[in-house]
Design a protein around this motif. Structure first.
Motif, PDB file in Angstrom:
ATOM      1  N   GLY A 215      11.206  -5.823   0.196  1.00  0.00           N
ATOM      2  CA  GLY A 215      10.129  -5.352   1.096  1.00  0.00           C
ATOM      3  C   GLY A 215       9.686  -3.373   0.866  1.00  0.00           C
ATOM      4  O   GLY A 215       8.443  -3.811   1.415  1.00  0.00           O
ATOM      5  N   ALA A 216      10.240  -2.600   0.409  1.00  0.00           N
ATOM      6  CA  ALA A 216      10.059  -1.248   0.130  1.00  0.00           C
ATOM      7  C   ALA A 216       9.225  -1.857  -1.115  1.00  0.00           C
ATOM      8  O   ALA A 216       7.566  -0.303  -0.954  1.00  0.00           O
ATOM      9  CB  ALA A 216      11.410  -0.763  -0.584  1.00  0.00           C
ATOM     10  N   PRO A 217       9.395  -2.242  -2.076  1.00  0.00           N
ATOM     11  CA  PRO A 217       8.215  -2.254  -3.352  1.00  0.00           C
ATOM     12  C   PRO A 217       6.941  -2.684  -2.793  1.00  0.00           C
ATOM     13  O   PRO A 217       5.822  -2.074  -2.844  1.00  0.00           O
ATOM     14  CB  PRO A 217       8.254  -3.439  -4.617  1.00  0.00           C
ATOM     15  CG  PRO A 217       9.976  -3.841  -3.740  1.00  0.00           C
ATOM     16  CD  PRO A 217      10.236  -3.428  -2.922  1.00  0.00           C
ATOM     17  N   VAL A 218       7.308  -4.356  -1.985  1.00  0.00           N
ATOM     18  CA  VAL A 218       6.037  -4.572  -1.285  1.00  0.00           C
ATOM     19  C   VAL A 218       5.362  -3.781  -0.401  1.00  0.00           C
ATOM     20  O   VAL A 218       3.894  -3.734  -0.271  1.00  0.00           O
ATOM     21  CB  VAL A 218       6.411  -5.582  -0.355  1.00  0.00           C
ATOM     22  CG1 VAL A 218       4.622  -6.699   0.469  1.00  0.00           C
ATOM     23  CG2 VAL A 218       5.965  -6.858  -1.587  1.00  0.00           C
ATOM     24  N   THR A 219       5.566  -2.408   0.169  1.00  0.00           N
ATOM     25  CA  THR A 219       4.597  -1.403   1.692  1.00  0.00           C
ATOM     26  C   THR A 219       4.355  -0.524   0.564  1.00  0.00           C
ATOM     27  O   THR A 219       3.953  -0.186   0.845  1.00  0.00           O
ATOM     28  CB  THR A 219       6.620  -1.304   2.182  1.00  0.00           C
ATOM     29  OG1 THR A 219       6.505  -2.525   2.872  1.00  0.00           O
ATOM     30  CG2 THR A 219       6.024  -0.053   3.245  1.00  0.00           C
ATOM     31  N   VAL A 220       5.511  -0.153  -0.348  1.00  0.00           N
ATOM     32  CA  VAL A 220       4.275   0.683  -0.882  1.00  0.00           C
ATOM     33  C   VAL A 220       3.412   0.774  -1.466  1.00  0.00           C
ATOM     34  O   VAL A 220       2.232   1.831  -1.843  1.00  0.00           O
ATOM     35  CB  VAL A 220       5.801   1.438  -2.118  1.00  0.00           C
ATOM     36  CG1 VAL A 220       4.833   2.178  -3.805  1.00  0.00           C
ATOM     37  CG2 VAL A 220       7.202   2.419  -1.701  1.00  0.00           C
ATOM     38  N   SER A 221       3.216  -0.501  -2.204  1.00  0.00           N
ATOM     39  CA  SER A 221       2.548  -0.887  -3.128  1.00  0.00           C
ATOM     40  C   SER A 221       0.772  -1.336  -1.951  1.00  0.00           C
ATOM     41  O   SER A 221       0.043  -0.364  -2.827  1.00  0.00           O
ATOM     42  CB  SER A 221       2.461  -2.461  -3.483  1.00  0.00           C
ATOM     43  OG  SER A 221       3.233  -2.561  -4.595  1.00  0.00           O
ATOM     44  N   GLY A 222       1.629  -1.298  -1.040  1.00  0.00           N
ATOM     45  CA  GLY A 222       0.025  -1.597   0.089  1.00  0.00           C
ATOM     46  C   GLY A 222      -0.299  -0.665   0.196  1.00  0.00           C
ATOM     47  O   GLY A 222      -1.341  -0.172   0.608  1.00  0.00           O
ATOM     48  N   ILE A 223       0.581   1.007   0.964  1.00  0.00           N
ATOM     49  CA  ILE A 223      -0.016   1.669   0.861  1.00  0.00           C
ATOM     50  C   ILE A 223      -0.660   2.572  -0.188  1.00  0.00           C
ATOM     51  O   ILE A 223      -1.426   3.351  -0.049  1.00  0.00           O
ATOM     52  CB  ILE A 223       1.293   2.447   1.739  1.00  0.00           C
ATOM     53  CG1 ILE A 223       2.167   2.373   2.838  1.00  0.00           C
ATOM     54  CG2 ILE A 223       1.055   4.273   1.890  1.00  0.00           C
ATOM     55  CD1 ILE A 223       3.219   2.949   3.005  1.00  0.00           C
ATOM     56  N   ALA A 224      -0.316   2.306  -1.334  1.00  0.00           N
ATOM     57  CA  ALA A 224      -0.882   2.358  -2.634  1.00  0.00           C
ATOM     58  C   ALA A 224      -2.000   2.373  -2.428  1.00  0.00           C
ATOM     59  O   ALA A 224      -3.289   2.991  -2.638  1.00  0.00           O
ATOM     60  CB  ALA A 224       0.102   2.669  -3.687  1.00  0.00           C
ATOM     61  N   LEU A 225      -2.888   1.100  -2.253  1.00  0.00           N
ATOM     62  CA  LEU A 225      -3.725   0.315  -2.792  1.00  0.00           C
ATOM     63  C   LEU A 225      -4.557   0.736  -1.744  1.00  0.00           C
ATOM     64  O   LEU A 225      -5.955   1.559  -1.314  1.00  0.00           O
ATOM     65  CB  LEU A 225      -4.142  -0.983  -2.141  1.00  0.00           C
ATOM     66  CG  LEU A 225      -2.815  -1.368  -3.763  1.00  0.00           C
ATOM     67  CD1 LEU A 225      -2.724  -3.014  -3.058  1.00  0.00           C
ATOM     68  CD2 LEU A 225      -4.036  -1.544  -4.951  1.00  0.00           C
ATOM     69  N   LEU A 226      -3.888   1.162  -0.445  1.00  0.00           N
ATOM     70  CA  LEU A 226      -4.839   1.959   1.042  1.00  0.00           C
ATOM     71  C   LEU A 226      -5.193   3.372   0.240  1.00  0.00           C
ATOM     72  O   LEU A 226      -5.900   3.884   0.525  1.00  0.00           O
ATOM     73  CB  LEU A 226      -4.178   1.583   2.120  1.00  0.00           C
ATOM     74  CG  LEU A 226      -3.589   1.350   3.474  1.00  0.00           C
ATOM     75  CD1 LEU A 226      -2.695   0.549   4.804  1.00  0.00           C
ATOM     76  CD2 LEU A 226      -5.216  -0.149   2.903  1.00  0.00           C
ATOM     77  N   GLU A 227      -4.387   4.538   0.082  1.00  0.00           N
ATOM     78  CA  GLU A 227      -4.335   5.467  -0.865  1.00  0.00           C
ATOM     79  C   GLU A 227      -5.760   5.389  -1.676  1.00  0.00           C
ATOM     80  O   GLU A 227      -6.764   6.368  -1.629  1.00  0.00           O
ATOM     81  CB  GLU A 227      -3.425   5.943  -1.104  1.00  0.00           C
ATOM     82  CG  GLU A 227      -3.421   7.776  -1.274  1.00  0.00           C
ATOM     83  CD  GLU A 227      -1.540   7.767  -2.129  1.00  0.00           C
ATOM     84  OE1 GLU A 227      -2.278   9.135  -2.317  1.00  0.00           O
ATOM     85  OE2 GLU A 227      -0.733   7.352  -1.334  1.00  0.00           O
ATOM     86  N   MET A 228      -5.309   4.814  -3.010  1.00  0.00           N
ATOM     87  CA  MET A 228      -6.460   4.914  -3.461  1.00  0.00           C
ATOM     88  C   MET A 228      -7.593   4.441  -3.277  1.00  0.00           C
ATOM     89  O   MET A 228      -8.523   4.800  -4.042  1.00  0.00           O
ATOM     90  CB  MET A 228      -5.656   3.881  -4.920  1.00  0.00           C
ATOM     91  CG  MET A 228      -4.846   4.452  -5.582  1.00  0.00           C
ATOM     92  SD  MET A 228      -4.449   3.586  -7.131  1.00  0.00           S
ATOM     93  CE  MET A 228      -3.387   1.848  -6.806  1.00  0.00           C
ATOM     94  N   ARG A 229      -7.881   3.522  -2.628  1.00  0.00           N
ATOM     95  CA  ARG A 229      -9.097   3.031  -1.568  1.00  0.00           C
ATOM     96  C   ARG A 229      -9.485   3.532  -1.196  1.00  0.00           C
ATOM     97  O   ARG A 229     -10.942   3.621  -1.233  1.00  0.00           O
ATOM     98  CB  ARG A 229      -8.956   1.771  -1.172  1.00  0.00           C
ATOM     99  CG  ARG A 229      -9.998   0.935  -0.274  1.00  0.00           C
ATOM    100  CD  ARG A 229      -9.741   0.012   0.685  1.00  0.00           C
ATOM    101  NE  ARG A 229     -10.723  -0.615   1.176  1.00  0.00           N
ATOM    102  CZ  ARG A 229     -11.377  -1.767   1.870  1.00  0.00           C
ATOM    103  NH1 ARG A 229      -9.635  -2.027   2.878  1.00  0.00           N
ATOM    104  NH2 ARG A 229     -12.462  -2.039   2.791  1.00  0.00           N
TER     105      ARG A 229
END
Length: 309
Positions: A215-229
């Protein structure tokens, strides 16, 4: 890259700061050379990434089982620090190979060295804290009390520093704005995957273990993708582009200058009986001032001026 270098804490670290370990940690682990977030949305995404990363770093057991094991937290922090010590330079090294197509490494030397110093400082603080608690078990009562107090101060200092570093990720934003979300994603995945591979699910079933551990790495990855986008679409910052080729970061919003006040009119309108104060307005050309009695041709009944004129 600006040539003018400020001090590490920019004067925010004082002697009184050491009375509160979280104040000292925020000054030490968020130096003055780390750039601020570009807009509030990126800052909110970064905070969400920090929360998800803290769940992965502290441990699933603490959040799922409802227990707080201090020794386990220190052990997880030490392991995470060792992982960061090797993983962060490796990830940055891969990105340097990508950026060499459009720029040189020499242009990034100063921010890279600053980030490395911050990483080494945090790792040293973590292992110093663990060493203090381990050595306190091998001494007498009075030294143990003193070491315990020092260890508690260092523990709060390290925890506050870890929260601060989860946002700026060792000041890597000074190198490239997309490095913090990238490093956070790689780190959380590398910390979660071994638990799945080794079957260490903290007493949970396979389904629940997969859900909570990933749950944590998936959430971090999703937020990181939104941030970079958002960095890409709003500011033109691409992960694969050398920092020297990126557009300059926008300056802060201009200072709010109050608009000029409009001319104030008479709030009561025009006086009903002409100019009540001062001299009347001068007449126009060809219109001399009236002469004689200002009160007209009024005469008293006896034909004389009642005012003695």
């Amino acid at each position: 890259m600006s040539s003018a270098r400020r001090s590490w804490t920019d004067g925010s670290l004082t002697v009184r700061s050491f009375l509160k370990p979280h104040k000292a940690a925020w000054a030490v682990f968020h130096p003055a050379w780390i750039p601020q977030a570009l807009d509030p949305t990126v800052e909110r995404l970064k905070r969400g990434r920090v929360v998800a990363g803290a769940i992965a770093a502290v441990g699933v057991y603490t959040f799922v089982e409802g227990g707080f094991a201090f020794e386990e937290m220190l052990e997880n922090t030490a392991i995470a620090s060792a992982v960061l010590f090797f993983l962060t330079p490796l990830t940055v090294g891969v990105m340097l190979l990508v950026w060499r197509r459009t720029g040189t490494v020499r242009q990034l030397r100063t921010p890279l060295l600053d980030s490395l110093k911050l990483l080494l400082l945090f790792v040293a603080c973590v292992f110093t804290t663990v060493g203090i608690f381990q050595s306190s078990e091998m001494v007498g009562l009075v030294p143990r009390m003193l070491l315990t107090l020092a260890g508690l101060w260092m523990a709060f200092f390290v925890m506050a520093g870890a929260v601060r570093l989860s946002g700026n990720f060792f000041g890597s934003a000074a190198v490239h704005r997309c490095l913090p979300p990238l490093l956070a994603t790689v780190t959380t995945w590398l910390m979660a995957v071994p638990d799945l591979v080794t079957g260490d699910l903290h007493g949970l079933s396979l389904t629940m273990g997969v859900v909570f551990i990933l749950g944590a790495p998936v959430t971090v990855s999703g937020i990181a993708l939104l941030e970079m986008r958002r960095l890409k679409r709003r500011y033109g910052i691409l992960l694969g582009a050398h920092p020297a080729t990126l557009p300059p970061a926008p300056a802060g919003p201009p200072p709010q200058v109050p608009p000029p006040l409009p001319p104030q009119a008479n709030p009561y309108g025009r006086p009903p009986y002409g100019q009540p104060y001062g001299s009347p307005q001068a007449p126009g050309p060809g219109r001399p001032f009236p002469q004689g009695n200002p009160y007209g041709a009024h005469r008293a009944r006896n034909g004389q001026n009642p005012y003695g004129g």
